[in-house]
Enzyme design. Structure first.
Site: not given
Ligand code: PGA
Length: 252
Positions: A9-11, A97, A99, A169, A175, A215, A236-237
């Protein structure tokens, strides 16, 4: 047999040049792998999807979107419809998600509409949910997860579930560098599979891939992915670097 999935997930990261560069690196590196039962998905931000589709064409790397609007079309400035995604050749969209829920007011009711709109467009959905820290501390995490799934997905019939992927999640792990322990992930994933089995049947529950997100990195993925009910990760990251992403794919 349900699929294993590693989805990046590149956000809101990477401009068009950076996105195509990252996608090209992933395509090259994935070429050398025997993926077996594993799917690899990347989700660039909307404006970069078409370029990433071009560089991943003909490869094992799938492209998905991070969100979509529930309406077919119309006066919704700044929004993107399901049909716009399928017209780019996309087959998958992430919905729910944390967010989106937290910063953009997406409620279970809105998400249920988005789920219907995505399925009406023939899209597969990676549906995200998870508790915040206060809910886990109050021992409410199972209730929260159950209601998020129930409110947005349990109106579907069993047949629709072939286009559903679940992504647990825990918000406190996204994050933050803090990961749910493999045992916490397994405990929740087994619970999720049970509520799906109770609502539908064992076949639907056994066929649905349940991803863990929060994470995940090359150092912890192997242990988390080795758990019986963990079918991969939404990352994500660590998905923003091709070496890290490859290491995650190799963790299976
Ligand atoms: P993260 O994000 O791996 O940076 O914790 C995961 C996500 O939000 O899908």
């Amino acid at each position: 047999m349900r699929k294993q999935i590693v989805a990046g997930n590149w956000k809101m990261n990477k401009n068009v040049q950076e996105s195509t560069e990252l996608a090209s690196e992933i395509v090259e590196k994935v070429k050398g792998l025997d993926l077996g039962n594993t799917r690899v998905i990347v989700t660039p931000t909307f404006v970069n999807i078409s370029e990433v589709v071009k560089v991943t064409k003909g490869s094992a790397v799938e492209v998905a979107a991070q969100n979509m609007h529930q309406a077919k079309s119309g006066a919704f400035t700044g929004e993107i419809s399901g049909e716009m995604l399928t017209s780019l050749g996309l087959k998958t969209v992430i919905l729910g998600h944390s967010e989106r829920r937290e910063y953009f007011g997406e409620t279970d009711a809105i998400l249920a509409q988005k789920v219907d709109a995505a399925l009406a467009n023939g899209l597969e959905i990676v549906f995200c949910f998870g508790e915040v820290l206060a809910e886990r501390k109050a021992d409410k995490h199972f209730d929260v997860v159950e209601s998020q799934i129930k409110n947005a997905l349990f109106h579907l019939d069993a047949a629709a579930w072939k286009n559903i992927v679940l992504a647990y999640e825990p918000v406190w792990a996204i994050g933050t560098g803090e990961t749910a322990s493999p045992e916490q992930a397994q405990e929740m994933h087994a619970f999720i599979r049970k509520i799906v089995a109770d609502k539908y049947n064992a076949e639907v529950a056994n066929n649905v891939s349940i991803l863990y997100g929060g994470s995940v990195n090359p150092g912890n993925a192997k242990e988390i992915f080795s758990k019986e009910d963990v079918d991969g990760g939404l990352i994500g990251g660590a998905a923003l670097n091709s070496d890290n992403f490859l290491a995650l794919i190799k963790s299976f």
